[in-house]
Structures are given as structure tokens and as C-alpha cells.
Design a protein around this motif. Sequence first.
Motif, short mmCIF file in Angstrom:
data_model
loop_
_atom_site.label_atom_id
_atom_site.label_comp_id
_atom_site.label_asym_id
_atom_site.label_seq_id
_atom_site.Cartn_x
_atom_site.Cartn_y
_atom_site.Cartn_z
N ASN A 54 -2.31 -7.36 -1.37
CA ASN A 54 -1.25 -6.55 -0.78
C ASN A 54 -1.30 -5.11 -1.27
O ASN A 54 -1.05 -4.17 -0.52
CB ASN A 54 0.12 -7.15 -1.06
CG ASN A 54 0.36 -8.42 -0.29
OD1 ASN A 54 -0.27 -8.67 0.74
ND2 ASN A 54 1.25 -9.26 -0.78
N THR A 59 -1.11 -0.22 4.62
CA THR A 59 0.19 -0.32 5.28
C THR A 59 1.25 -0.82 4.30
O THR A 59 2.33 -0.23 4.20
CB THR A 59 0.10 -1.29 6.48
OG1 THR A 59 -0.90 -0.81 7.37
CG2 THR A 59 1.43 -1.39 7.20
N LEU A 60 0.96 -1.90 3.59
CA LEU A 60 1.95 -2.45 2.66
C LEU A 60 2.19 -1.50 1.49
O LEU A 60 3.33 -1.36 1.02
CB LEU A 60 1.51 -3.82 2.14
CG LEU A 60 1.54 -4.94 3.17
CD1 LEU A 60 0.96 -6.21 2.59
CD2 LEU A 60 2.95 -5.19 3.65
N ASN A 62 1.98 1.82 1.50
CA ASN A 62 2.82 2.93 1.98
C ASN A 62 4.26 2.47 2.19
O ASN A 62 5.20 3.22 1.92
CB ASN A 62 2.24 3.53 3.25
CG ASN A 62 0.99 4.34 2.97
OD1 ASN A 62 0.82 4.89 1.89
ND2 ASN A 62 0.10 4.41 3.95
N ARG A 63 4.45 1.26 2.69
CA ARG A 63 5.80 0.72 2.88
C ARG A 63 6.51 0.59 1.52
O ARG A 63 7.69 0.90 1.39
CB ARG A 63 5.74 -0.62 3.58
CG ARG A 63 7.12 -1.11 4.02
CD ARG A 63 7.08 -2.47 4.72
NE ARG A 63 6.07 -2.51 5.76
CZ ARG A 63 5.53 -3.65 6.19
NH1 ARG A 63 5.89 -4.81 5.69
NH2 ARG A 63 4.62 -3.64 7.15
N THR A 66 7.50 4.05 0.28
CA THR A 66 8.65 4.55 1.03
C THR A 66 9.93 3.88 0.54
O THR A 66 10.96 4.55 0.36
CB THR A 66 8.46 4.28 2.54
OG1 THR A 66 7.27 4.95 2.96
CG2 THR A 66 9.64 4.76 3.34
N THR A 67 9.87 2.58 0.31
CA THR A 67 11.05 1.84 -0.18
C THR A 67 11.48 2.35 -1.54
O THR A 67 12.68 2.56 -1.79
CB THR A 67 10.73 0.34 -0.26
OG1 THR A 67 10.37 -0.12 1.05
CG2 THR A 67 11.93 -0.44 -0.76
#
Length: 70
Positions: A54, A59-60, A62-63, A66-67
Motif C-alpha cells: 500500500n 494513489t494510496l 497520496n490519499r 491528503t488525510t
Amino acid sequence: YEYEGRQPAEVLRHAQILIDEGFLEGIWKGDHQNFPAFLRVTDLTYRGHQFLANARSETLWNRALTTIRD
């Protein structure tokens, strides 16, 4: 255990946490203050493999960033 720029005690403590949280297989025995006096890592667990996969996912990753920032 050695890691450039880190004290051995810090590396041991983080390895202890990774064992306790199920990311690494291994054993550790604490001293009178429950600090790892002996530690042996034997393998990376399935959960550890999932975490690394992961973390490698753009993608994960960057997510997650951001969180954390929000």
C-alpha cells in the motif's frame, strides 16, 4: 541493529512496536522498564507485506498524505 543516523535503542523500540502491532514476526524480552533488552526479527508478516504494498501505491500514498494534512 544499526540504522544510519539513529541510536540502537531507537531502532529496537521501533522494531518492538512493529512486532507488537503485527507487521513483523519476532520476539523481544523487556528489561525492568519493559524496554527491549533482547529482540529477534524472524519475518515480515502478511500484514507487513500489505502495508508495504500500500505504501508503494502512488494513489494510496497520496490519499494518506491528503488525510494527514487535512
